[in-house]
Write a protein that holds these residues in place. Sequence first.
Motif, short mmCIF file in Angstrom:
data_model
loop_
_atom_site.label_atom_id
_atom_site.label_comp_id
_atom_site.label_asym_id
_atom_site.label_seq_id
_atom_site.Cartn_x
_atom_site.Cartn_y
_atom_site.Cartn_z
N THR A 221 0.77 -1.22 0.11
CA THR A 221 0.01 0.09 0.03
C THR A 221 0.68 1.19 0.04
O THR A 221 2.12 1.20 0.29
N ASP A 222 0.30 2.38 -0.34
CA ASP A 222 1.09 3.65 -0.26
C ASP A 222 1.78 3.89 1.17
O ASP A 222 2.67 4.37 1.42
N ALA A 223 0.67 3.43 2.15
CA ALA A 223 1.27 3.49 3.66
C ALA A 223 2.63 2.67 3.81
O ALA A 223 3.59 3.14 4.56
N ASP A 224 2.57 1.73 3.33
CA ASP A 224 3.83 0.87 3.47
C ASP A 224 4.91 1.27 2.93
O ASP A 224 5.96 1.38 3.47
N ILE A 225 4.83 1.76 1.51
CA ILE A 225 5.92 2.49 0.86
C ILE A 225 6.42 3.54 1.62
O ILE A 225 7.79 3.86 1.75
N ALA A 226 5.40 4.58 2.04
CA ALA A 226 5.88 5.60 3.01
C ALA A 226 6.73 5.26 4.00
O ALA A 226 7.90 5.82 4.41
N ALA A 227 6.18 4.05 4.71
CA ALA A 227 7.04 3.61 5.92
C ALA A 227 8.71 3.21 5.66
O ALA A 227 9.43 3.41 6.22
N MET A 228 8.42 2.44 4.47
CA MET A 228 9.82 2.08 4.20
C MET A 228 10.84 3.42 3.40
O MET A 228 11.94 3.24 3.89
N ARG A 229 10.36 4.29 2.98
CA ARG A 229 11.01 5.60 2.60
C ARG A 229 11.44 6.14 3.89
O ARG A 229 12.60 6.53 4.12
N ALA A 230 10.75 5.99 5.01
CA ALA A 230 10.97 6.90 6.35
C ALA A 230 11.99 6.01 6.94
O ALA A 230 13.10 6.70 7.31
N VAL A 231 12.06 4.69 6.66
CA VAL A 231 13.03 4.01 7.74
C VAL A 231 14.47 4.16 6.93
O VAL A 231 15.30 4.26 7.48
N LYS A 232 14.23 4.31 5.49
CA LYS A 232 15.52 4.41 4.31
C LYS A 232 16.06 5.86 5.10
O LYS A 232 17.37 6.04 5.20
N ALA A 233 15.29 6.96 4.98
CA ALA A 233 15.48 8.15 5.41
C ALA A 233 16.33 8.26 6.93
O ALA A 233 17.29 9.06 6.95
N ALA A 234 15.58 7.51 7.51
CA ALA A 234 16.25 7.43 9.09
C ALA A 234 17.74 7.07 9.13
O ALA A 234 18.41 7.55 9.94
N PHE A 235 17.96 5.80 8.46
CA PHE A 235 19.21 5.24 8.45
C PHE A 235 20.32 5.94 7.36
O PHE A 235 21.32 5.63 7.71
N ASP A 236 19.76 6.39 6.44
CA ASP A 236 20.69 6.91 5.22
C ASP A 236 20.09 8.21 4.92
O ASP A 236 19.59 8.28 3.93
N PRO A 237 20.14 9.45 5.87
CA PRO A 237 19.71 10.78 5.40
C PRO A 237 20.35 11.25 4.15
O PRO A 237 19.77 12.17 3.84
N ASP A 238 21.72 10.89 3.82
CA ASP A 238 22.44 11.61 2.91
C ASP A 238 22.28 10.63 1.41
O ASP A 238 22.91 11.23 0.68
N GLY A 239 21.59 9.77 1.67
CA GLY A 239 21.24 8.86 0.65
C GLY A 239 22.80 8.24 -0.14
O GLY A 239 22.72 7.99 -1.41
N TYR A 240 23.51 7.88 0.77
CA TYR A 240 24.75 7.02 0.25
C TYR A 240 24.61 5.63 -0.07
O TYR A 240 25.03 5.15 -0.79
N LEU A 241 23.52 5.01 0.64
CA LEU A 241 23.08 3.49 0.62
C LEU A 241 22.53 3.30 -0.68
O LEU A 241 21.39 3.70 -0.63
N ASN A 242 22.94 2.35 -1.60
CA ASN A 242 22.18 1.89 -2.64
C ASN A 242 21.42 3.02 -3.28
O ASN A 242 20.09 3.23 -3.45
N PRO A 243 22.31 4.02 -3.82
CA PRO A 243 21.53 5.33 -4.40
C PRO A 243 20.82 4.93 -5.70
O PRO A 243 21.32 4.22 -6.64
N ALA A 244 19.43 5.54 -5.85
CA ALA A 244 18.62 5.08 -7.08
C ALA A 244 18.36 3.77 -7.33
O ALA A 244 18.13 3.53 -8.55
N VAL A 245 18.43 3.00 -6.47
CA VAL A 245 18.08 1.48 -6.57
C VAL A 245 16.61 1.31 -6.42
O VAL A 245 15.68 0.97 -7.27
N LEU A 246 16.11 1.43 -5.09
CA LEU A 246 14.73 1.46 -4.94
C LEU A 246 14.13 2.78 -4.71
O LEU A 246 13.03 3.23 -5.36
N PHE A 247 14.71 3.52 -3.38
CA PHE A 247 14.42 4.92 -3.31
C PHE A 247 15.55 5.71 -3.66
O PHE A 247 16.48 5.68 -2.88
N GLY A 248 15.31 6.44 -4.54
CA GLY A 248 16.30 7.48 -5.06
C GLY A 248 16.45 8.73 -4.20
O GLY A 248 15.57 9.18 -3.46
#
Length: 248
Positions: A221-248
Amino acid sequence: LMLPFIGKASRNYLSYTAICGFADLDALIETGRVFRDMEGIAALELIDARASALTAEHVGVAAPVRGAWQLLIELAGDTDLTERLADALEDAELSDEPAVGVDANAQQRLWQVREAIADVLGVYGPPLKFDVSLPLSSIRGFADAATELLAEHAPDAIPVLFGHIGEGNLHLHVVRCELSGDRERDLYSAMMALIARFGGNVSSEHGVGTRKRDYLSMSRTDADIAAMRAVKAAFDPDGYLNPAVLFG
């Protein structure tokens, strides 16, 4: 049910591996339900007989039972498991006598039937892979529909279905698939839609990555994907981990 044991168990050996053959996938799934919640279940693996035919031909590992589908079962515990295994298979609609291994060598031979699949999937070149999670009630319908879909898009291809049926985590590998370009993308997109139609997850064990990211919304769901984005941002705020793979 009298089980034909292979090998000789020692007094302290408390593990059994069995392979059972089924003519009907629904019958295998029903037996899988029996074992799934059983105390002492250590493994529950679905094997497509088309995979066993490939392993027999190309690496000399043949299944010890007949049937279009095979179920590998492993039980482990601190008590004698013989009666538990026999009772669970008493009403199973088997197409052959099960093969049961009680010592390490016999168990290893039975596990080879499952493990040898990895050795033959690329025998005709790289297979087209689908890693899918499905409810048990949807597996039969998906297997039939996927076979029909492949016959339409790639009639010379060989669909091979195998994996961890107790969890519903399965691998559909399309062997001898010679499609490329738009034709391969059309098949891939149609298969993703089919997985979603049967209530499955378009990615099970092996992640999403770049190829499946456009299909993530089919099973999240959109809520699931938003939660995934939030977790990614929390652990990788500068976008160094797997850039442009799932969440660019």
